[in-house]
Scaffold this motif. Structure first.
Motif, PDB file in Angstrom:
ATOM      1  N   GLU A 192       0.853  -1.188   0.000  1.00 13.45           N
ATOM      2  CA  GLU A 192       0.000   0.000   0.000  1.00 13.45           C
ATOM      3  C   GLU A 192       0.892   1.243   0.000  1.00 13.45           C
ATOM      4  O   GLU A 192       1.785   1.376   0.845  1.00 13.45           O
ATOM      5  N   LEU A 193       0.646   2.136  -0.948  1.00 10.75           N
ATOM      6  CA  LEU A 193       1.428   3.361  -1.055  1.00 10.75           C
ATOM      7  C   LEU A 193       0.782   4.467  -0.225  1.00 10.75           C
ATOM      8  O   LEU A 193      -0.429   4.465  -0.002  1.00 10.75           O
ATOM      9  N   ALA A 194       1.615   5.408   0.201  1.00 11.65           N
ATOM     10  CA  ALA A 194       1.156   6.522   1.042  1.00 11.65           C
ATOM     11  C   ALA A 194       1.477   7.836   0.347  1.00 11.65           C
ATOM     12  O   ALA A 194       2.461   8.504   0.677  1.00 11.65           O
ATOM     13  N   PRO A 195       0.647   8.224  -0.626  1.00  8.15           N
ATOM     14  CA  PRO A 195       0.986   9.423  -1.404  1.00  8.15           C
ATOM     15  C   PRO A 195       1.048  10.689  -0.559  1.00  8.15           C
ATOM     16  O   PRO A 195       1.789  11.619  -0.903  1.00  8.15           O
ATOM     17  N   GLY A 196       0.335  10.728   0.557  1.00 10.80           N
ATOM     18  CA  GLY A 196       0.355  11.929   1.380  1.00 10.80           C
ATOM     19  C   GLY A 196       1.730  12.230   1.958  1.00 10.80           C
ATOM     20  O   GLY A 196       2.060  13.383   2.219  1.00 10.80           O
ATOM     21  N   PHE A 197       2.524  11.168   2.159  1.00 10.07           N
ATOM     22  CA  PHE A 197       3.831  11.354   2.799  1.00 10.07           C
ATOM     23  C   PHE A 197       4.995  11.455   1.812  1.00 10.07           C
ATOM     24  O   PHE A 197       6.098  11.832   2.202  1.00 10.07           O
ATOM     25  N   ALA A 198       4.751  11.059   0.579  1.00 13.68           N
ATOM     26  CA  ALA A 198       5.831  11.111  -0.414  1.00 13.68           C
ATOM     27  C   ALA A 198       5.202  11.269  -1.794  1.00 13.68           C
ATOM     28  O   ALA A 198       5.318  10.405  -2.660  1.00 13.68           O
ATOM     29  N   PRO A 199       4.517  12.419  -2.008  1.00 13.27           N
ATOM     30  CA  PRO A 199       3.720  12.547  -3.246  1.00 13.27           C
ATOM     31  C   PRO A 199       4.523  12.378  -4.527  1.00 13.27           C
ATOM     32  O   PRO A 199       4.072  11.699  -5.450  1.00 13.27           O
ATOM     33  N   LYS A 200       5.704  12.956  -4.576  1.00 10.33           N
ATOM     34  CA  LYS A 200       6.471  12.881  -5.830  1.00 10.33           C
ATOM     35  C   LYS A 200       7.035  11.481  -6.060  1.00 10.33           C
ATOM     36  O   LYS A 200       7.066  10.986  -7.189  1.00 10.33           O
ATOM     37  N   HIS A 201       7.476  10.848  -4.983  1.00 13.77           N
ATOM     38  CA  HIS A 201       8.009   9.492  -5.146  1.00 13.77           C
ATOM     39  C   HIS A 201       6.911   8.496  -5.492  1.00 13.77           C
ATOM     40  O   HIS A 201       7.111   7.607  -6.316  1.00 13.77           O
TER      41      HIS A 201
END
Lengths: 312, 312
Positions: A74-83
């Motif tokens: 599961e990805l966490a875009p809130g914490f590393a949006p660009k990555h």
């Protein structure tokens, strides 16, 4: 008589596995007083409501297929949006397909990427490197359920939408923490030398001293044993000492790109639910008959985050 | 370029493995200020003196031989005198030989003992069960090097002769803590239902909530990957679901009973040495160029205890 040995231990399982029924062993003479029975993790899961769970978002869920099976991240875009955007771009151009797990260091990490350093796989549209996203502004993270329990590594720890995280009001920053199953971005010495072409998952004791020093992009929600049981590499830092030992990656795909019937049907307990508070309490204060003392504390990385097949 | 990725991670290795040399990558424009270089774990080990190390005591060292190799366990008689004596008695009568590892639960424990519940292996001279030794009187533990770092599970934590331990002056008790590689005694619900016929080693995140609830007898000092990579059992609590999956124990022997030339020639860094303080400091405050921030803290179970081949 020993099948049930250590039965009290099953509560710490990261997944909500079935728990054997409690024993009715007679209290021994001279034995310490029994603790009252309390809800176990299994009890809490059983008593939870459908609204205590959320489905994985297919737009932020990766499937990494290796010969032994599927690892769900599961990805966490809130914490590393660009990555996260870049990793999704790499997935879209099938960059990872045919690459390999090249490193498994005991009590540390399994790491995957391009095994061919001298002739690296070309990247079509994504970025090879990005500035590190080691922390994000605290105000960007709307959801945070704080743990009241002491932590040595951060002023505040808790959960943000199912991810163990920390924050520091003084610096106004928030970050994902390194626990078992955390997925991060390998980098060289320069803080902008990673971009997602090399990823790792934590397979041992939580290396919290890496927090804020590396970009964390998510966590493995299913399939950890496929990574944790990999043969350990014998070259320095756990790299495999010959290409034949690398573990091939068949493909990494975004769940949203797969037909619905081929997706993993997993749901995660909401960490902002009352049920999750009961999970934490079951970890802090275990009841009898197996337990004789309660810890009275739960460490962030010892707080299980239940995952289950939807509808089960 | 990615062979060296995550090079900063190698410092957390439990063993003092070789570390790759630091990079001389140019400082990037806009990159955070570099931390000054500091001694790494590898540097500390290299600079240590012979007196900073101690050989394993052959009278308190076990060799567990399984098909994949040898697991070396150091026993801690000061913390569990009756259990350690009983385990040595079981070893002396070759009780464990032919038994098996019957359980491997991910992020939890590998456990071994008698797979035959219905017709258990007879015990000749040792005890099958003993009253639990969950804590010992604090005054019995002469050596304790306290960590100044916060801990959520105990009032005081530190190291006692190479073992992670805790103590509580209020209750006048001391105990060994559950970290990666800790070896404990499986038991049923009654606190006097274990005796050493079932043992387990921690293969995941430190389950500190088990502290003071189970008898801890020592720790694995070499061979952890043989246990941590075992296939995970698929029956409840990670037990193997059929006898063929059990991993046979060829033998468990006391080092003192073996000819000297067949003994493991290992030495452990003294946890009451100045060198060990430098190890802890290298974990708390890592230097550049890889690290951009320092944790300023080390968790008891993240404090590596270096082990090496003697004379190397």
């Amino acid at each position: 008589m020993y099948l049930h040995s250590l039965s009290g231990l099953s509560m710490a399982s990261v997944l909500g596995l079935a728990q054997l029924s409690a024993h009715a062993a007679p209290v021994q003479i001279k034995a310490p007083a029994e603790l009252p029975a309390k809800a176990t993790l299994a009890d809490v899961i059983k008593a939870s409501k459908p609204s205590d769970w959320r489905a994985l978002d297919p737009d932020n869920t990766l499937y990494m297929d290796i010969p032994s099976g599927r690892v769900v991240i599961e990805l966490a875009p809130g914490f590393a949006p660009k990555h996260v955007a870049n990793i999704k771009a790499l997935v879209a151009e099938q960059y990872y397909d045919g690459l390999a797990i090249t490193r498994a260091q005991d009590n540390w990490v399994a790491q995957w990427g391009d095994p061919n350093e001298k002739n690296p796989k070309p990247i079509q549209h994504a970025q090879r490197t990005l500035p590190g996203e080691f922390t994000v502004p605290l105000k960007n993270i709307k959801s945070f359920t704080r743990l009241p329990d002491l932590d040595g590594y951060a002023p505040q720890v808790g959960h943000s939408n199912g991810f163990p995280s920390a924050r520091d009001p003084k610096t106004g920053t928030a970050w994902l923490t390194h626990c078992y199953a955390t997925v991060g971005v390998g980098r060289d010495s320069a803080s902008d030398s990673g971009g997602g072409t090399e990823l790792y998952a934590v397979i041992g004791q939580s290396p919290r001293h890496l927090d804020r020093d590396i970009t964390v992009v998510g966590r493995v929600v299913s399939g950890m044993p496929l990574l944790s049981t990999l043969p350990r590499g014998t070259a320095p830092m756990g790299f495999y000492d010959s290409p034949e030992k690398n573990v091939p990656i068949k493909a990494i795909r975004l769940a949203a790109s797969m037909p619905p019937e081929q997706r993993a049907n997993l749901e995660v307990m909401r960490t902002d639910s009352a049920a999750y508070q009961a999970v934490l309490e079951a970890q802090r204060h275990r009841g009898g008959p197996w337990s004789k003392v309660t810890a009275g504390h739960v460490d962030l990385c010892n707080a299980p985050i239940p995952v289950r097949e939807a509808g089960k």
